[in-house]
Motif scaffolding. Structure first.
Motif, PDB file in Angstrom:
ATOM      1  N   ARG A  67      43.716  57.369  30.804  1.00  0.00           N
ATOM      2  CA  ARG A  67      43.677  56.085  30.109  1.00  0.00           C
ATOM      3  C   ARG A  67      43.751  56.268  28.605  1.00  0.00           C
ATOM      4  O   ARG A  67      44.354  55.454  27.902  1.00  0.00           O
ATOM      5  CB  ARG A  67      42.395  55.337  30.479  1.00  0.00           C
TER       6      ARG A  67
ATOM      7  N   GLU B 148      36.050  43.720  37.387  1.00  0.00           N
ATOM      8  CA  GLU B 148      37.492  43.903  37.558  1.00  0.00           C
ATOM      9  C   GLU B 148      38.192  42.559  37.415  1.00  0.00           C
ATOM     10  O   GLU B 148      37.725  41.537  37.924  1.00  0.00           O
ATOM     11  CB  GLU B 148      37.787  44.504  38.933  1.00  0.00           C
ATOM     12  N   ARG B 149      39.321  42.567  36.702  1.00  0.00           N
ATOM     13  CA  ARG B 149      40.111  41.353  36.526  1.00  0.00           C
ATOM     14  C   ARG B 149      41.584  41.709  36.668  1.00  0.00           C
ATOM     15  O   ARG B 149      42.103  42.548  35.940  1.00  0.00           O
ATOM     16  CB  ARG B 149      39.845  40.721  35.159  1.00  0.00           C
ATOM     17  N   ASP B 150      42.244  41.089  37.647  1.00  0.00           N
ATOM     18  CA  ASP B 150      43.672  41.340  37.901  1.00  0.00           C
ATOM     19  C   ASP B 150      43.949  42.827  38.100  1.00  0.00           C
ATOM     20  O   ASP B 150      44.947  43.369  37.629  1.00  0.00           O
ATOM     21  CB  ASP B 150      44.533  40.803  36.750  1.00  0.00           C
ATOM     22  N   GLY B 151      43.022  43.507  38.787  1.00  0.00           N
ATOM     23  CA  GLY B 151      43.217  44.916  39.099  1.00  0.00           C
ATOM     24  C   GLY B 151      42.884  45.870  37.966  1.00  0.00           C
ATOM     25  O   GLY B 151      43.018  47.082  38.120  1.00  0.00           O
ATOM     26  N   ALA B 152      42.447  45.341  36.807  1.00  0.00           N
ATOM     27  CA  ALA B 152      42.115  46.194  35.661  1.00  0.00           C
ATOM     28  C   ALA B 152      40.609  46.168  35.422  1.00  0.00           C
ATOM     29  O   ALA B 152      39.919  45.213  35.785  1.00  0.00           O
ATOM     30  CB  ALA B 152      42.851  45.726  34.395  1.00  0.00           C
ATOM     31  N   ASN B 153      40.102  47.230  34.813  1.00  0.00           N
ATOM     32  CA  ASN B 153      38.682  47.325  34.495  1.00  0.00           C
ATOM     33  C   ASN B 153      38.378  46.577  33.197  1.00  0.00           C
ATOM     34  O   ASN B 153      39.011  46.819  32.168  1.00  0.00           O
ATOM     35  CB  ASN B 153      38.262  48.792  34.355  1.00  0.00           C
ATOM     36  N   TRP B 154      37.421  45.678  33.263  1.00  0.00           N
ATOM     37  CA  TRP B 154      36.972  44.913  32.100  1.00  0.00           C
ATOM     38  C   TRP B 154      35.479  45.138  31.914  1.00  0.00           C
ATOM     39  O   TRP B 154      34.794  45.670  32.794  1.00  0.00           O
ATOM     40  CB  TRP B 154      37.246  43.423  32.294  1.00  0.00           C
TER      41      TRP B 154
END
Length: 280
Positions: A76, A156-162
């Motif tokens: 990342r 998780e939001r839309d498959g991404a880590n938040w």
């Protein structure tokens, strides 16, 4: 008569031989029989051995998971660096397409500084997306900038880590009223490993738009509780690189940014009595 006695003797000898197979084994050759206490002791040993093997296997799985998390964080970080590089390339392409603007900017460049902004060892910074100003310590000894945060929650939001958090503040920190209780949400750019005296750990890194005098840049911040320190914000080398230099003899060279609900910039001097000029 003698033949009958001979037959009887042979029969008796055969019975003795057969019975000999069933005779008990001499002492020293007997197979020991476990008593209740010895049986329980052996079971305890087996349980201990099994538990030890399970602990070793669990430790191995934990170490593999930690290594995997470190690899993911590294990937990342590379992705974040590539995004910043792409943004720099786009800015260069835009500059080449507008030479008049470049000429005007170069005319204001101070040759000795290479166009970099001079900042003091402590400055006011603004977080436009949060709507507040904060005091910041500028330290070239730190690599990544840091923002004091509390109630950090990953999701998780839309498959991404938040991550969701609030500003970690003390009663002495100067901010726009009410912003300390507001939730802030941002995607996790990467994770960094922190090595400290009491052990290792990882921290989430988020990118927030930040202003400091003429500087307006997205800055990557690690999130951690800094309420035991003197400044809620620490700006490190990644922020300074190519855009700013420190004059350690000066403080607050730039005006405090103004936000709705905050105090005017000309009143900032009353809030600039630092508790301690040493950052620990």
């Amino acid at each position: 008569m003698s033949r009958r006695l001979l037959s009887t003797g042979a029969l008796s000898l055969g019975l003795l031989l057969i019975a000999g197979c069933a005779l008990p084994i001499e002492q020293g050759e007997t197979e020991s029989v476990l008593g209740p206490d010895e049986f329980a002791l052996r079971i305890d040993r087996l349980e201990t051995d099994l538990a030890t093997r399970c602990d070793l296997q669990q430790a191995s799985l934990t170490e593999n998971a930690r290594r995997q998390e470190t690899l993911v964080a590294d990937v990342r970080e590379v992705g974040s660096l590539l995004r910043h590089l792409r943004a720099d390339v786009e800015r260069l392409e835009h500059a080449e397409s507008d030479p008049a603007l470049v000429t005007q900017e170069c005319a204001t460049v101070e040759p000795a500084l290479g166009g970099k902004t001079v900042v003091g060892r402590s400055e006011w910074i603004g977080l436009p997306d949060v709507g507040t100003y904060l005091k910041a310590r500028i330290d070239s000894g730190a690599n990544t900038s840091s923002l004091s945060a509390s109630e950090i929650t990953r999701f998780e939001r839309d498959g991404a880590n938040w991550v969701r958090f609030k500003l970690g503040l003390t009663e002495d920190d100067v901010v726009v009223d009410g912003t300390g209780d507001e939730w802030i949400e941002a995607p996790v750019e990467r994770r960094v490993r922190i090595v400290q005296a009491f052990g290792e750990g990882t921290r989430q890194v988020v990118s927030l738009m930040m202003t400091l005098g003429p500087i307006r840049e997205p800055v990557e911040f690690t999130l951690n509780d800094r309420t035991h320190l003197n400044y809620p914000v620490l700006l490190g080398r990644r922020f300074l690189m190519d855009i700013a230099v420190i004059d350690v003899a000066e403080t607050y060279l730039h005006e405090r940014p103004e936000f709705p609900g905050g105090r005017p910039a000309d009143e900032a001097e009353a809030d600039e009595n630092d508790r301690d000029d040493e950052e620990r």
